[in-house]
Write a protein that holds these residues in place. Structure first.
Motif: not given
Ligand code: DGJ
Length: 731
Positions: A337, A367-368, A412, A444, A477, A479, A481, A529-530, A549
């Motif tokens: 990321w 990741d994303d 992710w 977001r 992962k 997530d 957000n 977001s972390g 993050d």
């Protein structure tokens, strides 16, 4: 017997090896609290509740209008609204007539070995010989609503858990307006309150304040437990330090809207309560239905904050976190990321993995940006279809090539979300949380899926399975957000709209459980977001959570310090990232970035092709070190030696010690150098009789020496400099 009932005096006594908890049933069936603290043998502490100040203005119960007992000041086990207790209540039910006066009375109880599961909710677990449970059935006499209070003691751990269920045995519907999982009254307010506050990139910072005649309340209304406050609160004696003094820790096993509060009433007693946030909450309970509130964990320590934290860590490692990854060695991963964001293709990822494998890194996490048209954050969430054009082939092609390098593969997802610009949204515009006709806020650029709808939950599950079945994906992962807004469900009637936040969390837990049942070998890492959903509820499913993050090593000192108040170091995702750091632009040595990340679940978050040959050697050594030190960092007991929040905020130090006290790892980080500043560190948790060898220098010291005179690290200078000292006991 860890739980004892004296039927003559009607007193319950709950004992662990480190605590006693006592309460009684009064003449009218009200449960009156008398004691929580260090173990005591005594039973009848009713004298503590005698001679309260009860001015005429305090309402008295109908059966004793001239007596001294008043709910206005009495310590009660499960306080309710509208019947004379004006402090924060744990329970309130609105009757069919619209009244909220509530008061529960004892009906019966049972005591048994083991611990029941909580329907639909994550919770600590224990075998029959590891814990004992007390169930008390109570009733609100006016509405007929029944409430069961559950208390479980973990005898060997100084831990008690509480939760509550409510049932409606009547033939009229009622509304639960408020339901906390625990409430404990303390006779004095001679305590400091500790909690963890923060925001995105600065989660779980430590705060300690003296109690005063007021309510100290932390909460979340974000749909997740949140980065701003954590569902953790502790009351500690004003003199409590890491190693001395009393600490009462409270932690809610829940990932949604929560509240935790401590209220000091006018005569000086304190009430700590914790549970689902009542703001925006209501639950319609039809005849025959029941409701389960989440579990609250309560730890008592008279070995300071350190003792409290180690008890939480032990409990969570043995009785909350599950699955093979708890004990199986977790791979050193590299996540793309911070290096690439969404700008990658299959070839770039392959090169990434190749370089990583040369450094000994064991897993690549993509990741994303690998699905749908996702090349920026404005689109495609919900379209969990591999972008084969971008990857240059199928997911299986990519993973097979990466696996051939000896590197595992992780992926992710952000399963709970939907982008307005997505095929999913175009097909199902009503699948997001929304209120018909009201403009929707975007976070977001995205919306939240209405997981309370079974068809939405199934869609998410099936579309994830399609990807996971298509290749050898060994890690996910997960997530999340954005925060909740316009929290409505198109599938629920008006009277159930305030149930949406809790129904959502239940659906999330169902989804996670389904995924782990289908992929029992999967390693799951939570993320929001972390560390915006770092709580015991998520730990039940994911043994590691991306802590923040902010990957800057110096910022991480604060974040990781606070996180370990109640969460085990092995649960903290901690990565070495580039310098200057992406978020703070701070420059720190690679060694320090490694030493700080080693406290948690270790990995990298940078482009490995940017390393110089010297840095490559350092990384290889870090990976070797991670494996050599795995037992002490993942299973050891944590002792925080110097808080980054104390004094001049100029250093931080901690150590981990194996259970048999044969191995220890000490870490010291200098945040800001003062010329000539002495650096002595007195260690903790060692065996005073053992001789310990410093593996780097070969020098030996007795445990007693290290814990009293300490180590001298005066040669360590420079902002961001750090040192690891690995100590091994001599035979
Ligand atoms: C937020 C996470 O915390 C990051 O690590 C990264 O996964 C991004 N989301 C991706 O969108």
């Amino acid at each position: 017997m860890p739980i004892f009932f004296n039927s003559e005096k009607k007193i319950f006594k709950l004992d662990t090896k480190g605590s006693s908890y006592i309460f009684a049933i009064n003449e009218d069936g009200i449960l009156v609290h008398t004691y929580y603290g260090a173990p005591i043998k005594d039973l009848d502490l009713g004298y503590l509740n005698e001679n309260f100040t009860t001015p005429g203005i305090c309402p008295k119960p109908h059966y004793a209008p001239g007596g001294r007992f008043t709910l206005d000041t009495a310590p009660v086990e499960f306080p309710c609204t509208g019947t004379g207790d004006y402090r924060p209540a744990a329970f309130s039910v609105r009757s069919a007539q619209g009244h909220t006066a509530t008061l529960v009375h004892y009906l019966s109880h049972k005591i048994y070995g083991g611990k029941p599961a909580l329907e639909g909710l994550p919770a600590t677990f224990a075998g029959e010989d590891e814990a004992t449970t007390l169930e008390i059935l109570t009733e609100d006499r006016h509405t007929g609503i029944r409430v069961t209070l559950f208390y479980t003691v973990f005898e060997d751990l100084s831990v008690m858990t509480r939760h509550v269920t409510v049932e409606n045995p009547t033939d009229t519907a009622v509304n639960i307006e408020r339901i906390y999982s625990t409430s404990v009254d303390f006779h004095t307010h001679d305590y400091d309150v500790i909690h963890l506050h923060g925001h995105h990139c600065r989660e779980r910072n430590y705060s300690r304040t003296r109690l005063d005649y007021a309510t100290h309340r932390i909460s979340s209304l974000r749909g997740a437990s949140g980065a701003e406050h954590n569902p953790f609160m502790a009351l500690v004696s004003p003199d409590a330090t890491e190693n001395y003094g009393e600490a009462y820790g409270f932690n809610l096993v829940y990932s949604g809207n929560f509240a935790a509060e401590v209220n000091v009433e006018c005569y000086g007693s304190a009430r700590v309560a914790m549970g689902i946030n009542s703001d925006g909450f209501n639950w319609l309970l039809e005849p025959g239905e029941h409701f389960t509130a989440p579990e609250a964990v309560m730890v008592y320590s008279n070995e300071g904050l350190g003792g409290m934290s180690r008890t939480f860590h032990n409990l969570y490692r043995k009785h909350l976190m599950r699955g093979e990854w708890l004990t199986k060695r977790r791979p050193v991963l590299i996540n793309n990321w911070e290096a690439t964001a969404m700008n990658f293709d299959g070839e770039k990822l392959y090169e990434f993995a190749k370089k990583a494998s040369e450094l000994g890194i064991e897993m690549l996490v993509l990741d994303d940006g690998w699905f749908g048209k996702r090349n920026n954050a404005r689109c495609a969430l919900g379209d969990w279809v591999v972008n084969e054009e971008k990857l240059g082939g199928t997911m299986n092609d990519l993973v097979t090539r990466i696996n051939a390098l000896g590197v595992k593969f992780g992926l992710w997802f952000e399963p709970e979300m939907i982008s307005p610009d997505s095929d999913l949204y175009r097909a199902h515009p009503d699948w997001c949380l929304h209120i018909e006709g009201r403009p929707m806020s975007l976070g977001r650029f995205q919306l939240i899926l209405d997981l309370t709808r079974k068809e939405v939950e199934d869609y998410v599950f099936e579309s994830m399975c399609r990807v996971l079945d298509s290749a050898n994906i060994e890690y996910v992962k997960w997530d999340f957000n954005r925060n909740f807004t316009e929290t409505g469900s198109a599938a629920l009637p008006a009277e159930r709209q305030k149930e949406v936040p809790h129904r959502y969390v239940l659906a999330l837990y169902r989804l996670l459980e389904r995924l782990l049942n289908r992929y029992p070998h999967l390693l799951l890492e939570g993320c929001a977001s972390g560390g915006g959903r770092f709580d015991p509820g998520m730990l039940y499913y994911s043994p590691q959570i991306w802590t923040s993050d902010c990957s800057d090593a110096i910022e991480r000192l604060d974040i990781q310090y606070g996180t370990t108040m109640c969460y085990p170091p092995s649960s903290m995702g901690a990565h070495v990232s580039a310098s200057p750091n992406h978020q703070t632009k701070r420059i720190s040595p690679l060694s320090t970035r490694g030493n700080v990340a080693l406290e948690g679940t270790f990995g990298y978050e940078l482009d490995p092709s940017t390393f110089t040959e010297e840095e490559c050697e350092t990384v290889r050594a870090q990976v070797r070190q991670y494996h050599e030190l795995y037992d002490v960092t993942h299973f050891g007991d944590l002792y925080r030696l110097v808080s980054p929040f104390d004094g001049d905020r100029d250093r931080s130090a901690w150590m981990q010690v194996t259970e048999d006290k044969r191995e220890a790892l000490v870490t010291l980080v200098i945040i800001r150098t003062h010329v000539g500043q002495r650096q002595y560190l007195r260690l903790c948790g060692l065996d005073p009789e053992k001789q310990y060898r410093d593996v780097a220098t070969g020098r030996t010291y007795s445990g007693a020496l290290l814990m009293n005179a300490g180590l001298c690290l005066n040669t360590l200078v420079g902002d961001g400099a750090s040192r690891l000292i690995h100590l091994v006991a001599e035979d």
